[in-house]
Design a protein around this motif. Structure first.
Motif, short mmCIF file in Angstrom:
data_model
loop_
_atom_site.label_atom_id
_atom_site.label_comp_id
_atom_site.label_asym_id
_atom_site.label_seq_id
_atom_site.Cartn_x
_atom_site.Cartn_y
_atom_site.Cartn_z
N SER A 89 -61.53 75.17 93.70
CA SER A 89 -60.26 75.58 94.29
C SER A 89 -59.80 76.90 93.70
CB SER A 89 -59.18 74.53 94.01
OG SER A 89 -59.53 73.29 94.54
N SER A 137 -57.88 75.55 104.95
CA SER A 137 -57.94 74.11 104.70
C SER A 137 -56.83 73.40 105.46
CB SER A 137 -57.77 73.85 103.20
OG SER A 137 -57.83 72.47 102.93
N ASP A 138 -57.03 72.11 105.70
CA ASP A 138 -55.99 71.30 106.35
C ASP A 138 -54.96 70.78 105.35
OD1 ASP A 138 -57.04 71.63 108.88
OD2 ASP A 138 -58.22 69.80 108.80
N GLU A 139 -55.22 71.02 104.06
CA GLU A 139 -54.26 70.63 103.03
C GLU A 139 -54.44 71.54 101.82
OE1 GLU A 139 -54.89 66.62 101.63
OE2 GLU A 139 -56.73 67.16 100.62
N PHE A 140 -53.38 71.67 101.05
CA PHE A 140 -53.45 72.38 99.78
C PHE A 140 -52.36 71.84 98.87
CE2 PHE A 140 -50.85 74.99 102.58
CZ PHE A 140 -49.75 75.32 101.81
#
Length: 158
Positions: A89, A137-140
């Motif tokens: 990340s 991304s679909d989330e963070f």
């Protein structure tokens, strides 16, 4: 965007009435718009780095004083490497004043919300950059620290 003017012709070719209509966001289309805003960048990975680094720089400006340098850890470029300890990340750590859970909720979770509109010395102000993680991304996740207490928030597309 404040208003849109619409000019309508009446029955007579000589009479024209005018009205102003305030623009808004169709609530049923919000998922489509959030997806489109996540695809705003032509080079998403670079944009995410630039946007979050800009926010870290601004956080230091707002707090002022002598602060430790901003810390940046880039994700491993080759995820097939044998180095299992390589980060997966992007991590950017600033030492600004931090944000409360309420600020995360009212500012970072809302497209268009910004704390920077009243300043000419800060970058941004459109309420988009902090949401740039959705470009890759679909989330963070974001973590904030205030008075020795930390809060980690997961942002995701609903």
């Amino acid at each position: 965007m404040r208003t849109s003017n619409i000019v309508q012709k009446s029955q007579s070719a000589r009479e024209v009435s005018e009205s102003a209509i305030a623009m808004s966001i169709d609530e049923a289309s919000s998922v489509f718009l959030m997806d489109a805003l996540g695809k705003l960048y032509s080079r998403p990975a670079q944009a995410v780095l630039r946007e979050y680094l800009s926010n870290a720089i601004d956080a230091h400006k707002v707090k002022g004083g002598s602060l430790p340098p901003i810390q940046i850890t880039l994700p491993a470029q080759n995820t097939r490497s044998n180095n299992r300890s390589a980060p997966s990340s992007l991590l950017i750590r600033d030492f600004g004043k931090g944000m409360t859970e309420a600020e995360f909720q009212s500012i970072l979770s809302r497209y268009g919300a910004s704390t920077k509109r009243d300043s000419n010395s800060l970058m941004g102000g459109f309420g988009l950059g902090a949401k740039s993680g959705f470009a890759v991304s679909d989330e963070f996740f974001m973590t904030s620290y205030q008075s020795g207490q930390g809060i980690r928030v997961r942002f995701f597309k609903d």
